[in-house]
Design a protein around this motif. Structure first.
Motif, mmCIF file in Angstrom:
data_model
loop_
_atom_site.group_PDB
_atom_site.id
_atom_site.type_symbol
_atom_site.label_atom_id
_atom_site.label_comp_id
_atom_site.label_asym_id
_atom_site.label_seq_id
_atom_site.Cartn_x
_atom_site.Cartn_y
_atom_site.Cartn_z
ATOM 1 N N GLU A 107 0.818 -1.208 0.000
ATOM 2 C CA GLU A 107 0.000 0.000 0.000
ATOM 3 C C GLU A 107 0.860 1.270 0.000
ATOM 4 O OE1 GLU A 107 -4.143 0.699 2.156
ATOM 5 O OE2 GLU A 107 -2.474 0.883 3.551
ATOM 6 N N THR A 108 1.990 1.238 0.717
ATOM 7 C CA THR A 108 2.816 2.433 0.873
ATOM 8 C C THR A 108 3.913 2.542 -0.180
ATOM 9 O OG1 THR A 108 4.339 1.294 2.389
ATOM 10 C CG2 THR A 108 2.435 2.430 3.364
ATOM 11 N N HIS A 109 4.089 1.503 -0.995
ATOM 12 C CA HIS A 109 5.134 1.490 -2.023
ATOM 13 C C HIS A 109 6.528 1.629 -1.409
ATOM 14 C CE1 HIS A 109 2.468 2.127 -5.693
ATOM 15 N NE2 HIS A 109 1.643 2.217 -4.672
ATOM 16 N N PHE A 110 6.703 1.074 -0.212
ATOM 17 C CA PHE A 110 8.012 1.150 0.444
ATOM 18 C C PHE A 110 8.266 -0.135 1.216
ATOM 19 C CE2 PHE A 110 10.762 2.179 4.069
ATOM 20 C CZ PHE A 110 11.868 2.688 3.391
ATOM 21 N N VAL A 111 9.434 -0.731 0.955
ATOM 22 C CA VAL A 111 9.842 -1.955 1.649
ATOM 23 C C VAL A 111 10.957 -1.600 2.625
ATOM 24 C CG1 VAL A 111 10.830 -4.260 1.377
ATOM 25 C CG2 VAL A 111 9.206 -3.392 -0.318
ATOM 26 N N PHE A 112 10.774 -1.917 3.887
ATOM 27 C CA PHE A 112 11.794 -1.612 4.891
ATOM 28 C C PHE A 112 13.123 -2.278 4.546
ATOM 29 C CE2 PHE A 112 8.889 -0.917 8.871
ATOM 30 C CZ PHE A 112 8.462 0.288 8.328
ATOM 31 N N HIS A 153 14.198 -4.500 13.340
ATOM 32 C CA HIS A 153 14.312 -3.702 14.562
ATOM 33 C C HIS A 153 13.356 -4.258 15.620
ATOM 34 C CE1 HIS A 153 14.247 -0.346 17.352
ATOM 35 N NE2 HIS A 153 15.274 0.202 16.706
ATOM 36 N N PRO A 154 13.799 -4.389 16.877
ATOM 37 C CA PRO A 154 12.937 -4.961 17.925
ATOM 38 C C PRO A 154 11.603 -4.247 18.104
ATOM 39 C CG PRO A 154 15.201 -4.840 18.698
ATOM 40 C CD PRO A 154 15.165 -4.133 17.363
ATOM 41 N N VAL A 155 11.580 -2.923 17.903
ATOM 42 C CA VAL A 155 10.319 -2.191 18.039
ATOM 43 C C VAL A 155 9.348 -2.575 16.921
ATOM 44 C CG1 VAL A 155 9.251 0.097 17.904
ATOM 45 C CG2 VAL A 155 11.275 -0.263 19.331
ATOM 46 N N ILE A 156 9.862 -2.651 15.694
ATOM 47 C CA ILE A 156 9.023 -3.056 14.562
ATOM 48 C C ILE A 156 8.507 -4.471 14.776
ATOM 49 C CG2 ILE A 156 8.972 -3.470 12.076
ATOM 50 C CD1 ILE A 156 9.188 -0.504 12.871
#
Length: 335
Positions: free
Chosen positions: A195-200, A207-210
């Protein structure tokens, strides 16, 4: 409280969550497509089951979870929600070993292995999902999606199968872990990237928070499902994998007491999610990307609950809206 007196709207009503309640504008076309897929590739199911899946309107769920996605990008997503619902539903009486064999083959097909002529339409749909994702998503993302499917099936569905087979409730401490996977949410959490057109990048993805936010989202939606589907599940003796049932067995609680405790667990996870989202570490150049990702998780939590309340016959209290397994629907091979 008797089960006949239970109403999930008393526990998770419309507006319970703090996120927008949205729906994808392509929902009408999505509904037409899902009916076509059932007629085309799910003919190995009985006619009764096919009719029930059409009435479930599963496309409405993903339309609420991904309200901003284009038709092209949401198509493999709602193809997947039908695929995974049928796959999971028809495993009710399968052994862990049988499910694991099916998982292994489906992972092969998602990775590009062509279905054989004797394999049924579930495999054809899995192949189409993989090909459609590869058309616009990078290899890294596709690998994450397939790994997520592997993890929820192997550590959720496979590991819960012996409990269903033996009609034995899990211990609460184990159920709190297993449900994170058996609710099958992790593949959908990666669809936010569509949906956002962005891959982390890998470092941010791990990341532990993610990771914790994904865990909490999966758990919260698991508790939603256990509450919304409770009446339906109590009509089947193998359905011991429900938080309320587990709490009753663990602490010898009444139905009302178990529901109260289940909501405490749900609300604690929801509070942790919102608290964590408000005190994020410094993500630097990715700050806005992470904030949009968190919104995406919230939209999924909100969207799934709204689907239960507004769109589907899947969770009718007497279980009549659910496509329970029948003999013809249990194999990956056509007869």
């Amino acid at each position: 409280m008797r089960i006949q007196e239970f109403n999930p709207k008393d526990y998770l009503p419309q507006g319970y969550y703090p996120w927008p309640d949205l729906i994808n504008p392509h929902i009408e076309k999505m509904g037409i497509d899902q009916i076509h897929w059932i007629d085309e590739d799910y003919t190995y199911l009985t006619e009764k089951q096919q009719k029930k899946y059409k009435k479930m309107r599963l496309h409405c769920c993903i339309a609420r979870m991904l309200p901003y996605a284009s038709l092209e990008r949401i198509t493999p997503c709602h193809r997947f929600i039908l695929f995974q619902s049928v796959f999971d539903d028809q495993l009710e009486y399968k052994t862990a070993e049988e499910i694991d064999v099916m998982r292994h083959r489906l992972v092969e097909v998602f990775n590009g292995s062509q279905p054989e002529s004797f394999e049924n339409g579930l495999l054809r749909q899995a192949y189409k999902i993989g090909e459609e994702f590869r058309a616009f998503m990078p290899t890294t993302w596709v690998a994450r999606f397939i790994d997520a499917f592997h993890r929820v099936t192997r550590y959720g569905v496979v590991d819960e199968a012996p409990y269903k087979q033996n009609k034995t409730a899990m211990s609460l401490i184990y159920y709190l872990i297993n449900r994170e996977y058996s609710i099958l949410m992790y593949p959908y959490l990666y669809m936010i990237d569509i949906e956002t057109h962005f891959v982390f990048p890998d470092l941010l993805d791990k990341h532990p928070v993610i990771q914790r936010l994904r865990t909490l989202t999966s758990r919260i939606i698991g508790w939603q499902n256990d509450i919304q589907g409770l009446s339906k599940e109590l009509t089947l003796e193998t359905e011991v994998t429900n938080l309320i049932v587990v709490l009753q067995h663990e602490y010898n609680l009444s139905l009302k007491e178990a529901l109260t405790e289940a909501m405490k667990i749900h609300d604690a996870d929801l509070a942790e999610f919102t608290d964590l989202a408000s005190v994020l570490p410094a993500f630097g150049e990715y700050k806005e990307r992470v904030e949009r990702f968190i919104l995406g998780l919230g939209l999924q939590i909100q969207g799934v609950n709204s689907f239960y309340l507004n769109d589907t016959t899947r969770y009718l209290p007497d279980g009549s809206g659910f496509a329970w397994p029948e003999e013809r629907s249990l194999k990956l091979k056509d007869e």
